[in-house]
Design a protein around this motif. Structure first.
Motif, PDB file in Angstrom:
ATOM      1  N   ILE A 243      33.125 -85.760  84.032  1.00  0.00           N
ATOM      2  CA  ILE A 243      31.887 -84.979  84.050  1.00  0.00           C
ATOM      3  C   ILE A 243      32.241 -83.560  83.625  1.00  0.00           C
ATOM      4  N   GLU A 244      31.577 -83.094  82.597  1.00  0.00           N
ATOM      5  CA  GLU A 244      31.909 -81.773  82.067  1.00  0.00           C
ATOM      6  C   GLU A 244      30.778 -80.799  82.321  1.00  0.00           C
ATOM      7  N   VAL A 245      31.159 -79.604  82.715  1.00  0.00           N
ATOM      8  CA  VAL A 245      30.158 -78.564  82.928  1.00  0.00           C
ATOM      9  C   VAL A 245      30.786 -77.240  82.503  1.00  0.00           C
ATOM     10  N   LEU A 246      29.936 -76.345  82.046  1.00  0.00           N
ATOM     11  CA  LEU A 246      30.400 -75.053  81.544  1.00  0.00           C
ATOM     12  C   LEU A 246      30.786 -74.161  82.718  1.00  0.00           C
ATOM     13  N   SER A 247      31.909 -73.440  82.603  1.00  0.00           N
ATOM     14  CA  SER A 247      32.205 -72.450  83.631  1.00  0.00           C
ATOM     15  C   SER A 247      32.753 -71.196  82.987  1.00  0.00           C
ATOM     16  N   LEU A 248      32.991 -70.212  83.829  1.00  0.00           N
ATOM     17  CA  LEU A 248      33.430 -68.902  83.349  1.00  0.00           C
ATOM     18  C   LEU A 248      34.943 -68.783  83.540  1.00  0.00           C
ATOM     19  N   ALA A 249      35.669 -68.582  82.466  1.00  0.00           N
ATOM     20  CA  ALA A 249      37.106 -68.333  82.582  1.00  0.00           C
ATOM     21  C   ALA A 249      37.327 -66.828  82.529  1.00  0.00           C
ATOM     22  N   TYR A 250      38.216 -66.311  83.369  1.00  0.00           N
ATOM     23  CA  TYR A 250      38.465 -64.864  83.344  1.00  0.00           C
ATOM     24  C   TYR A 250      39.956 -64.579  83.394  1.00  0.00           C
ATOM     25  N   ASN A 251      40.324 -63.492  82.755  1.00  0.00           N
ATOM     26  CA  ASN A 251      41.707 -63.051  82.695  1.00  0.00           C
ATOM     27  C   ASN A 251      42.019 -62.279  83.975  1.00  0.00           C
ATOM     28  N   LYS A 252      42.963 -62.798  84.769  1.00  0.00           N
ATOM     29  CA  LYS A 252      43.202 -62.178  86.085  1.00  0.00           C
ATOM     30  C   LYS A 252      43.835 -60.795  85.971  1.00  0.00           C
ATOM     31  N   ASN A 253      44.464 -60.498  84.822  1.00  0.00           N
ATOM     32  CA  ASN A 253      45.037 -59.158  84.635  1.00  0.00           C
ATOM     33  C   ASN A 253      43.937 -58.109  84.496  1.00  0.00           C
TER      34      ASN A 253
ATOM     35  N   PRO B 225      23.962 -74.780  83.766  1.00  0.00           N
ATOM     36  CA  PRO B 225      24.616 -75.328  82.572  1.00  0.00           C
ATOM     37  C   PRO B 225      24.349 -76.821  82.450  1.00  0.00           C
ATOM     38  N   PHE B 226      24.418 -77.316  81.217  1.00  0.00           N
ATOM     39  CA  PHE B 226      24.233 -78.744  80.987  1.00  0.00           C
ATOM     40  C   PHE B 226      25.405 -79.516  81.578  1.00  0.00           C
ATOM     41  N   ILE B 227      25.107 -80.640  82.200  1.00  0.00           N
ATOM     42  CA  ILE B 227      26.167 -81.522  82.682  1.00  0.00           C
ATOM     43  C   ILE B 227      26.298 -82.660  81.685  1.00  0.00           C
TER      44      ILE B 227
END
Lengths: 532, 374
Positions: free
Chosen positions: B109-119, B256-258
């Motif tokens: 199951i795919e869903v959109l998420s937010l990736a962030y740079n921890k630095n 987001p679309f699943i």
């Protein structure tokens, strides 16, 4: 004529009529095969082509057509027939779910089966070197004779009750696959006489035909009697099923004969008349983009033709200049765009012309402080495409012009020079009329090629930018073929609409091209007439 | 009579080498050759090729194709026994249901998420106010916060849905193709929201996915919207990347679309039983899904025994919680029309047309039958 010769002649005729007879038989056999395979169109085509071929080559009356016949036959089978197909498709509801006639669909539905409640689990057991099949259902259990895998000739399975307490290891997957290969196609007969069909890797089941035809007919609540081949009885759900001639699918019907329930797939091809054309004309979201696409297609072909012709002509003229020592090298360089496969050059141009980053785009920015924004601006996209197609097209024209330039006798030029004509006037009055005449067929071909230069637009920018109000989506720089392609092969796969648009477009483009060509011909004739 | 090979079609975006590993395992055990193909325009080709017998036996794709293909009679339906049914995540298996029949098997199951740079971002923004804060901080450093290609419906529609827009109305897992939610609630304010970002030059007018990924890699951009296929590459960037849900807008969650990645069986295949055996015994097993997951992430695995194995993975947990807010992509045939229509909406954002008109017009194109009524 001596008697001997006459008999010789008769003998020959006898042989010839024998050949005729054999050919006729062959034609009949092939036609029957085609008709029995339900390929009516190909059957008709084959009969027409072969009979006319017989007439042309085997009769005295057909003799004048012998040279022309192969070309006519090829044109008919490879150009006219596809066109007729397209026209036919445009008046149907042809999609990937509706591809066959109602008879073929009925036939296919009658072949469908369903699995009844009677289902047996099965295992292929390894019994030493040999194998046994074990069938289980609730407390019933059956065991087969021993067989080898792969089976020796004429080894058949026979079942007897028992084996419930037999525990043997299950055969490995390769043997199960082998079992499927050799034994799955035959029904398995239980001692009770029931015939079971293999369903998958773990089950046999009793299957029954899903539908049956109603030989006795069906009487509806209002007393009408339905008695046609397209009314079926669904053995599984116990519904009556009937072909709906407005949707193109079979539906269940209720007691009144009204269609209820969801469509049963596959659907069948239905003649829809001019529905698609009416939809195109009545919907401005479809008609306006289509007209724009058509106009642009025509403009594109014309501009590319004129551009590549003029540039090819001028460059060819220049390379003839005797002072160029390296003219061979020079000509070779000019022919390069032709030598590189268009796939490669189009994609390289795409990279070179990328705004903000492409080398050519940077150069243009430096020189003219602007670069075509071909992804977002309609006019830029169109100019870029015309430029590209000229780039791809001129070497061809140049090569042919070179050949015909050499054939112009130098005396014409000398005469013209003596009459006081300068180089430009000589070009206009001597070179141009003499070059264009042998080149006309080539120019027609180039025009036709550019009318459907699908690859260029598809690889370069997919016809972007898109028109805002268009649905189905159309692009400002899309050619007709790209537009039709995107309709037919996008998610909706509406072949009928695509065919209708193709036919509509072809008629318009054909008319315009015909008119344009007439005009060009007249123009040339009158100029030449004036000179003479 | 030689055994014909099993043919699988899948996209290169997905775990091709994973499927090849599984195929090899199956080949060794059964002696049946498996051919994995990655045709271009696979989804468009399938309906053309399948009825002529030139299609694959199995096609791996997203569940939203099911309605169209099943209504064209291209897909074999699946009979789940109660015990095997219970082994799949209910959401995933129900997404494969069309007109009361199930088609194929769910994989992930795919869903959109937010990736962030921890630095660059110490803790991920949970609301758009925090996002604006980060935008301010990062732009001072000459960096970008979150940028996405707004022409992509998958990425942009969630921001409309935070204001109430949805694709098609549904009851349970059944969608109604005659009722669209493009103009529902304050949907047009979602358009205004993206327009405001464009006006602030927060979102660039022309940006492609490669550019975004490059900037993220070079730490010039702190956040991006990612699908599970991108997870593996995010782990190899040389800096710490975190995953979180898309931040709330005005207290509402973007939906987001699943998408359910699934294995579908061609109705016209002559070896449906082998295809089914391959999927149930080799693909949707703990070992099989692990092979898939190793190369390209599946998102939330749909097979519960494998899900239990990987449930401790924080990214899968983030995805799993996002599922609660997401909206399942409808699997009805009309969905392709929806995406086609939306494709035409985004370029209009840079025009002067009022937002409400853009959506009304889109809805009219989406439901052509409705337009004819006065």
């Amino acid at each position: 004529m001596s008697l001997n010769q006459v008999s010789e002649c008769n003998k020959q005729r006898k042989w010839l009529s024998l050949i005729d007879f054999i050919l006729c038989m062959a034609i009949i056999v092939v036609s029957v095969v085609l008709i029995s395979a339900l390929e009516y169109v190909f059957a008709v085509l084959f009969i027409c082509i072969s009979l006319s071929g017989m007439w042309v080559y085997r009769s005295r009356a057909g003799r004048p057509y012998r040279l022309m016949y192969p070309a006519l036959a090829a044109i008919f089978s490879f150009s006219v027939l596809p066109l007729l197909f397209t026209l036919f498709m445009s008046v149907t509801n042809y999609t990937s779910s509706n591809m066959n006639s109602v008879e073929a669909v009925t036939k296919r539905l009658l072949q469908e089966y369903y699995v009844t409640e009677v289902k047996y689990d099965y295992q292929v057991l390894a019994d030493g070197e040999l194998y046994r099949l074990k069938l289980m259902r609730d407390d019933e259990s059956y065991l087969s004779n021993q067989f080898s895998l792969p089976p020796v000739a004429s080894q058949a399975l026979s079942l007897r009750a028992g084996g419930a307490s037999l525990f043997l290891p299950e055969a490995d997957l390769t043997k199960q696959v082998m079992f499927r290969r050799y034994f799955a196609s035959e029904p398995l007969v239980l001692p009770s006489g029931q015939q079971l069909t293999r369903l998958d890797f773990s089950a046999y089941g009793l299957v029954a035909p899903r539908y049956r035809q109603l030989n006795e007919g069906l009487v509806l609540a209002n007393g009408t009697m339905l008695h046609d081949v397209n009314t079926l009885f669904d053995n599984q759900t116990e519904h009556f099923l009937r072909a709906n001639m407005t949707t193109g699918f079979f539906h269940a019907i209720d007691g009144q004969g009204e269609f209820i329930g969801p469509p049963v797939t596959p659907g069948f091809v239905l003649l829809k008349g001019a529905d698609q054309y009416a939809a195109i004309i009545s919907d401005p979201a479809m008609l306006l983009p289509l007209l724009k696409v058509l106009l642009w297609t025509f403009m594109f072909a014309l501009l590319s033709l004129l551009g590549s012709f003029l540039i090819g002509l001028i460059l060819a003229q220049l390379t003839l200049n005797p002072l160029t020592r390296f003219s061979y090298f020079y000509r070779g360089v000019l022919l390069l765009p032709w030598a590189i496969p268009p796939f490669v050059s189009i994609l390289s141009f795409k990279v070179l012309l990328t705004p903000h980053g492409g080398e050519l785009a940077n150069l243009l920015t430096l020189l003219f402080s602007t670069t075509p924004d071909w992804a977002n601006d309609a006019d830029s996209a169109r100019f870029t495409l015309v430029g590209l197609s000229i780039w791809l097209g001129y070497p061809y024209v140049m090569l042919l012009v070179l050949a015909s330039l050499r054939r112009i006798p130098s005396i014409y030029y000398e005469t013209a020079a003596m009459a006081g004509y300068g180089p430009i006037q000589r070009f206009i009055h001597v070179t141009f009329p003499l070059v264009i005449k042998p080149l006309k067929p080539v120019l027609v071909a180039l025009f036709a090629f550019n009318l459907h230069n699908f690859v260029l637009v598809f690889l370069f920018n997919q016809g972007r930018p898109v028109m805002l109000d268009a649905f189905p989506v159309a692009g400002y720089s899309q050619l007709l073929l790209n537009y039709v392609y995107s309709i037919a092969f996008s998610a909706e796969q509406n072949y009928a609409l695509a065919s209708a648009i193709t036919s509509f477009g072809l008629v318009l483009i054909g008319l315009v091209a015909l008119g344009c060509w007439r005009w060009l011909n007249n123009e040339i004739n009158t100029t030449r007439g004036r000179r003479v | 009579m030689a055994q014909s090979p099993l043919i699988i079609w899948m996209s290169t975006q997905q775990s091709v080498s994973g499927v090849k590993t599984i195929a090899k395992r199956f080949e060794r055990a059964s002696g049946i050759k498996v051919i994995v193909q990655t045709p271009l325009f696979m989804d468009a080709k399938f309906p053309l090729f399948a009825p002529n017998g030139n299609g694959p036996d199995i096609i791996l794709t997203y569940h939203h194709q099911i309605g169209l293909w099943a209504s064209h009679g291209l897909l074999a339906n699946t009979e789940f026994s109660a015990s095997s049914f219970a082994k799949y995540v209910p959401l995933a298996i129900n997404s494969l249901k069309y007109r009361n029949q199930y088609y194929g098997y769910p994989l992930g199951i795919e869903v959109l998420s937010l990736a962030y740079n921890k630095n660059l971002v110490s803790n991920p923004p949970s609301s758009w106010y925090e996002m604006q804060y980060w935008q301010k901080i990062l732009s001072r450093q000459g960096k970008k916060s979150l940028v996405w290609d707004y022409h992509d419906t998958e990425l942009s529609f969630p921001f409309l849905s935070a204001y109430g827009a949805y694709s098609f109305a549904h009851s349970g897992f059944t969608f109604n193709g005659n009722h669209s939610g493009l103009t529902a609630a304050n949907a047009s304010r979602g358009i205004d929201f993206i327009r405001a970002l464009l006006a602030q030059q927060w979102l660039p007018n022309e940006v492609n996915q490669e550019q975004i990924e490059r900037e993220f890699r070079q730490q010039q951009q702190a956040m991006m919207l990612v699908k599970p296929q991108q997870w593996q590459s995010l782990k190899q960037l040389g800096f710490q990347v975190g995953l979180s849900a898309i931040p709330l807008i005005n207290g509402e969650s973007p939906k987001p679309f699943i998408n359910v990645y699934s294995a579908l069986i061609n109705q016209y295949s002559t070896q449906k039983d082998i295809a089914d055996y391959f999927i149930t015994n080799y693909l949707t097993t703990e070992q099989g899904l692990a092979s898939l997951d190793k190369h390209v992430s599946l998102g939330v695995p749909a097979y519960i025994p494998y899900l239990n194995q990987v449930a401790s993975n924080p990214w899968i947990q983030v995805s799993f919680t996002s599922l609660k807010y997401g909206q399942l992509t409808p699997n009805i045939p009309e969905i392709s029309r929806f995406f086609k229509v939306m494709e035409g909406v985004w370029p209009q954002l840079s025009s002067h047309r009022p937002s409400a008109d853009i959506l009304l017009d889109a809805e009219r194109k989406l439901l052509p039958a409705k337009a004819e009524q006065p």
